[in-house]
Design a protein around this motif. Structure first.
Motif, PDB file in Angstrom:
ATOM      1  N   GLY A  92     -38.058 -10.313  20.485  1.00  0.00           N
ATOM      2  CA  GLY A  92     -37.069  -9.342  20.529  1.00  0.00           C
ATOM      3  C   GLY A  92     -36.101  -9.866  19.284  1.00  0.00           C
ATOM      4  O   GLY A  92     -35.588  -8.961  18.623  1.00  0.00           O
ATOM      5  N   VAL A  93     -35.639 -11.047  19.560  1.00  0.00           N
ATOM      6  CA  VAL A  93     -34.472 -11.430  18.569  1.00  0.00           C
ATOM      7  C   VAL A  93     -34.940 -11.586  17.256  1.00  0.00           C
ATOM      8  O   VAL A  93     -34.116 -11.318  16.451  1.00  0.00           O
ATOM      9  CB  VAL A  93     -33.846 -13.190  19.244  1.00  0.00           C
ATOM     10  N   LEU A  94     -36.224 -12.141  17.087  1.00  0.00           N
ATOM     11  CA  LEU A  94     -36.635 -12.213  15.716  1.00  0.00           C
ATOM     12  C   LEU A  94     -36.656 -10.885  15.120  1.00  0.00           C
ATOM     13  O   LEU A  94     -36.365 -10.827  13.841  1.00  0.00           O
ATOM     14  CB  LEU A  94     -38.083 -13.037  15.913  1.00  0.00           C
ATOM     15  N   MET A  95     -37.242  -9.803  15.860  1.00  0.00           N
ATOM     16  CA  MET A  95     -37.490  -8.753  15.299  1.00  0.00           C
ATOM     17  C   MET A  95     -36.124  -7.995  14.821  1.00  0.00           C
ATOM     18  O   MET A  95     -35.953  -7.365  13.712  1.00  0.00           O
ATOM     19  CB  MET A  95     -38.384  -7.775  16.431  1.00  0.00           C
ATOM     20  N   PHE A  96     -35.233  -7.865  16.067  1.00  0.00           N
ATOM     21  CA  PHE A  96     -34.002  -7.267  15.752  1.00  0.00           C
ATOM     22  C   PHE A  96     -32.947  -7.890  14.635  1.00  0.00           C
ATOM     23  O   PHE A  96     -32.691  -7.217  13.783  1.00  0.00           O
ATOM     24  CB  PHE A  96     -33.102  -7.436  16.998  1.00  0.00           C
ATOM     25  N   ASP A  97     -32.968  -9.297  14.665  1.00  0.00           N
ATOM     26  CA  ASP A  97     -32.392  -9.662  13.505  1.00  0.00           C
ATOM     27  C   ASP A  97     -33.002  -9.854  12.190  1.00  0.00           C
ATOM     28  O   ASP A  97     -32.330 -10.165  11.030  1.00  0.00           O
ATOM     29  CB  ASP A  97     -31.936 -11.359  14.072  1.00  0.00           C
ATOM     30  N   SER A  98     -34.199  -9.568  11.972  1.00  0.00           N
ATOM     31  CA  SER A  98     -35.003  -9.827  10.816  1.00  0.00           C
ATOM     32  C   SER A  98     -34.843  -8.205  10.133  1.00  0.00           C
ATOM     33  O   SER A  98     -34.951  -8.013   9.086  1.00  0.00           O
ATOM     34  CB  SER A  98     -36.452  -9.824  10.898  1.00  0.00           C
ATOM     35  N   PHE A  99     -34.326  -7.029  10.824  1.00  0.00           N
ATOM     36  CA  PHE A  99     -34.276  -5.925  10.117  1.00  0.00           C
ATOM     37  C   PHE A  99     -32.681  -5.473  10.110  1.00  0.00           C
ATOM     38  O   PHE A  99     -32.621  -4.242  11.034  1.00  0.00           O
ATOM     39  CB  PHE A  99     -35.069  -4.944  10.692  1.00  0.00           C
ATOM     40  N   PRO A 100     -31.852  -6.284   9.874  1.00  0.00           N
ATOM     41  CA  PRO A 100     -30.357  -5.775  10.170  1.00  0.00           C
ATOM     42  C   PRO A 100     -29.878  -4.459   9.462  1.00  0.00           C
ATOM     43  O   PRO A 100     -30.472  -4.159   8.109  1.00  0.00           O
ATOM     44  CB  PRO A 100     -29.494  -7.004   9.591  1.00  0.00           C
ATOM     45  N   PRO A 101     -28.872  -3.926   9.568  1.00  0.00           N
ATOM     46  CA  PRO A 101     -28.444  -2.435   9.056  1.00  0.00           C
ATOM     47  C   PRO A 101     -27.653  -3.120   7.614  1.00  0.00           C
ATOM     48  O   PRO A 101     -28.046  -2.282   6.678  1.00  0.00           O
ATOM     49  CB  PRO A 101     -27.381  -2.085   9.880  1.00  0.00           C
ATOM     50  N   ASN A 102     -27.332  -4.018   7.634  1.00  0.00           N
ATOM     51  CA  ASN A 102     -26.673  -4.516   6.132  1.00  0.00           C
ATOM     52  C   ASN A 102     -27.901  -5.161   5.442  1.00  0.00           C
ATOM     53  O   ASN A 102     -28.271  -6.338   5.634  1.00  0.00           O
ATOM     54  CB  ASN A 102     -25.390  -5.410   6.460  1.00  0.00           C
ATOM     55  N   LYS A 103     -28.132  -4.490   4.361  1.00  0.00           N
ATOM     56  CA  LYS A 103     -29.306  -4.811   3.314  1.00  0.00           C
ATOM     57  C   LYS A 103     -28.792  -6.275   2.513  1.00  0.00           C
ATOM     58  O   LYS A 103     -29.709  -6.836   2.112  1.00  0.00           O
ATOM     59  CB  LYS A 103     -29.516  -3.770   2.294  1.00  0.00           C
ATOM     60  N   GLU A 104     -27.506  -6.482   2.511  1.00  0.00           N
ATOM     61  CA  GLU A 104     -27.182  -7.577   1.762  1.00  0.00           C
ATOM     62  C   GLU A 104     -27.243  -8.867   2.555  1.00  0.00           C
ATOM     63  O   GLU A 104     -27.362 -10.001   2.034  1.00  0.00           O
ATOM     64  CB  GLU A 104     -25.832  -7.274   1.105  1.00  0.00           C
ATOM     65  N   ASN A 105     -27.242  -8.691   3.862  1.00  0.00           N
ATOM     66  CA  ASN A 105     -27.413  -9.913   4.801  1.00  0.00           C
ATOM     67  C   ASN A 105     -28.889  -9.899   5.269  1.00  0.00           C
ATOM     68  O   ASN A 105     -29.166  -9.812   6.532  1.00  0.00           O
ATOM     69  CB  ASN A 105     -26.529  -9.632   6.139  1.00  0.00           C
ATOM     70  N   TYR A 106     -29.665 -10.348   4.409  1.00  0.00           N
ATOM     71  CA  TYR A 106     -31.113 -10.463   4.582  1.00  0.00           C
ATOM     72  C   TYR A 106     -31.569 -11.825   4.034  1.00  0.00           C
ATOM     73  O   TYR A 106     -31.997 -12.136   2.879  1.00  0.00           O
ATOM     74  CB  TYR A 106     -31.812  -9.536   3.505  1.00  0.00           C
ATOM     75  N   ASP A 107     -31.574 -12.643   5.169  1.00  0.00           N
ATOM     76  CA  ASP A 107     -31.817 -14.232   4.869  1.00  0.00           C
ATOM     77  C   ASP A 107     -33.191 -14.584   5.197  1.00  0.00           C
ATOM     78  O   ASP A 107     -33.579 -15.621   4.962  1.00  0.00           O
ATOM     79  CB  ASP A 107     -30.795 -15.255   5.944  1.00  0.00           C
ATOM     80  N   VAL A 108     -33.988 -13.686   5.859  1.00  0.00           N
ATOM     81  CA  VAL A 108     -35.405 -14.074   6.223  1.00  0.00           C
ATOM     82  C   VAL A 108     -36.532 -13.703   4.980  1.00  0.00           C
ATOM     83  O   VAL A 108     -37.869 -13.930   4.978  1.00  0.00           O
ATOM     84  CB  VAL A 108     -35.858 -13.332   7.511  1.00  0.00           C
ATOM     85  N   VAL A 109     -35.969 -13.254   3.637  1.00  0.00           N
ATOM     86  CA  VAL A 109     -36.872 -12.768   2.625  1.00  0.00           C
ATOM     87  C   VAL A 109     -36.537 -13.710   1.503  1.00  0.00           C
ATOM     88  O   VAL A 109     -35.390 -14.328   1.286  1.00  0.00           O
ATOM     89  CB  VAL A 109     -36.907 -11.639   2.411  1.00  0.00           C
ATOM     90  N   ASP A 110     -37.600 -14.043   0.549  1.00  0.00           N
ATOM     91  CA  ASP A 110     -37.349 -14.337  -0.648  1.00  0.00           C
ATOM     92  C   ASP A 110     -37.109 -13.327  -1.730  1.00  0.00           C
ATOM     93  O   ASP A 110     -37.832 -12.495  -1.941  1.00  0.00           O
ATOM     94  CB  ASP A 110     -38.674 -15.274  -1.171  1.00  0.00           C
ATOM     95  N   LYS A 111     -35.827 -13.123  -2.052  1.00  0.00           N
ATOM     96  CA  LYS A 111     -35.414 -12.154  -2.912  1.00  0.00           C
ATOM     97  C   LYS A 111     -36.238 -12.038  -4.155  1.00  0.00           C
ATOM     98  O   LYS A 111     -35.995 -11.006  -5.066  1.00  0.00           O
ATOM     99  CB  LYS A 111     -33.933 -11.861  -2.861  1.00  0.00           C
ATOM    100  N   THR A 112     -36.731 -13.144  -4.782  1.00  0.00           N
ATOM    101  CA  THR A 112     -37.293 -13.116  -6.076  1.00  0.00           C
ATOM    102  C   THR A 112     -38.770 -12.616  -5.877  1.00  0.00           C
ATOM    103  O   THR A 112     -39.510 -12.457  -6.936  1.00  0.00           O
ATOM    104  CB  THR A 112     -37.374 -14.643  -6.482  1.00  0.00           C
ATOM    105  N   LYS A 113     -39.273 -12.382  -4.605  1.00  0.00           N
ATOM    106  CA  LYS A 113     -40.581 -11.942  -4.421  1.00  0.00           C
ATOM    107  C   LYS A 113     -40.734 -10.349  -3.722  1.00  0.00           C
ATOM    108  O   LYS A 113     -40.640 -10.402  -2.562  1.00  0.00           O
ATOM    109  CB  LYS A 113     -41.521 -13.071  -3.695  1.00  0.00           C
ATOM    110  N   LYS A 114     -40.646  -9.438  -4.284  1.00  0.00           N
ATOM    111  CA  LYS A 114     -40.476  -8.347  -4.008  1.00  0.00           C
ATOM    112  C   LYS A 114     -41.427  -7.130  -4.621  1.00  0.00           C
ATOM    113  O   LYS A 114     -41.740  -7.468  -5.566  1.00  0.00           O
ATOM    114  CB  LYS A 114     -39.117  -7.726  -4.331  1.00  0.00           C
ATOM    115  N   ILE A 115     -41.936  -6.015  -4.159  1.00  0.00           N
ATOM    116  CA  ILE A 115     -42.569  -5.044  -4.728  1.00  0.00           C
ATOM    117  C   ILE A 115     -41.714  -3.737  -4.395  1.00  0.00           C
ATOM    118  O   ILE A 115     -41.231  -3.631  -3.410  1.00  0.00           O
ATOM    119  CB  ILE A 115     -43.776  -5.008  -4.009  1.00  0.00           C
ATOM    120  N   PRO A 116     -41.775  -2.925  -5.383  1.00  0.00           N
ATOM    121  CA  PRO A 116     -41.303  -1.393  -5.150  1.00  0.00           C
ATOM    122  C   PRO A 116     -42.085  -0.711  -4.252  1.00  0.00           C
ATOM    123  O   PRO A 116     -43.360  -0.471  -4.227  1.00  0.00           O
ATOM    124  CB  PRO A 116     -41.150  -0.925  -6.495  1.00  0.00           C
TER     125      PRO A 116
END
Length: 290
Positions: A92-116
């Motif tokens: 539950g913690v993993l899911m809740f903290d992985s999808f925060p309301p603040n898009k800038e606070n997104y520590d669990v992804v590699d921002k260089t690897k994205k798809i539109p």
């Protein structure tokens, strides 16, 4: 990290064996017919699940120090049922903290690897999951596109896999609107966590624990919104069924909806009648990953 006392488990077991009944509130149990049940029908299952004969007190070798004498120390090991609760809460913690309301606070992804990605307005598939369009990468205007899915960092994916079965990922996670599979890889979207978690939520009730076999735990829980606390005419009840299985690699979650994961993330205790069972979890999971 919160922890549960083995004494509480023993007290609970004693209460159950002496005829302690579950909470009196009615619930609208959801889930498959195979796993739906009432607290009355599974008292023995709950007591045997909580007090495990294989998880008991263990001896810890004494260690010498300047300030303490070298005396034997006894440590209470968590029962298997407590491990099941912790697994559900950590997920539950993993899911809740992985999808925060603040898009800038997104520590669990590699921002260089994205798809539109773009959701088709007003259109959903038959199972209720919005359809996702992945445009041809050569036609993308990076400055104009605002909706993206990102590849999680490896440690996030490894943690997710250590908590869940392949069935869980295919049936509950890969079909989530926050997750898409693209070229056999998972991408997740940074968006709001939950649906107003905490609103109309007073306590989590344990309705039943079933053991269809020695390797399976099926828990029915109900989130109760107390009518007095929230100013309603009747209690707000949301019932979920979750399933945890023992595998060769340890305990894994086999069935758990997003709602159920939020219950285990939000609540500190499970109530069974007048007894409260602490739900242990690690609220620093994301911090430790990054």
């Amino acid at each position: 990290m919160k922890h549960i006392s083995a004494i509480i488990s023993l007290v609970l077991a004693a209460a159950l064996f002496s005829g302690c009944s579950g909470a009196n509130e009615s619930s609208n149990t959801t889930g498959s017919d195979t796993y739906s049940s009432s607290a009355v029908s599974s008292l023995n299952s709950i007591s045997s699940a909580i007090v495990s004969s294989t998880d008991s007190t263990s001896f810890v070798a004494p260690t010498a120090s300047d300030d303490e004498s070298s005396q034997p120390q006894w440590q209470i090991e968590p029962t298997e049922f407590e491990q099941v609760l912790k697994l559900l809460a950590d997920y539950g913690v993993l899911m809740f903290d992985s999808f925060p309301p603040n898009k800038e606070n997104y520590d669990v992804v590699d921002k260089t690897k994205k798809i539109p990605t773009k959701f088709i307005p007003g259109y959903e598939t038959s199972d209720g999951v919005p359809t996702v369009i992945v445009p041809d990468e050569s036609s993308i205007n990076q400055d104009e596109w605002t909706e993206w899915h990102y590849k999680p960092i490896d440690s996030w994916t490894e943690l997710l896999n250590s908590m869940t079965t392949e069935k869980m990922r295919e049936n509950f996670i890969y079909t989530d609107s926050f997750v898409i599979m693209y070229k056999d890889e998972m991408y997740i979207e940074p968006t709001g966590g939950g649906r107003g978690v905490g609103l109309g939520m007073s306590y989590l009730r344990l309705d039943s624990v079933e053991r269809p076999d020695e390797n399976t735990y099926v828990l029915t829980v109900t989130s109760v919104g107390d009518k007095e606390e929230w100013g309603m005419e009747k209690d707000w009840l949301e019932t979920e069924v979750v399933k945890v299985v023992k595998t060769a690699d340890g305990l894994r979650i086999d069935e758990c909806s997003r709602n159920a994961s939020e219950f285990f993330q939000h609540y500190y205790y499970l109530r069974y009648g007048d007894i409260e069972i602490t739900i242990p979890t690690d609220y620093d999971l994301i911090k430790n990953l990054t």
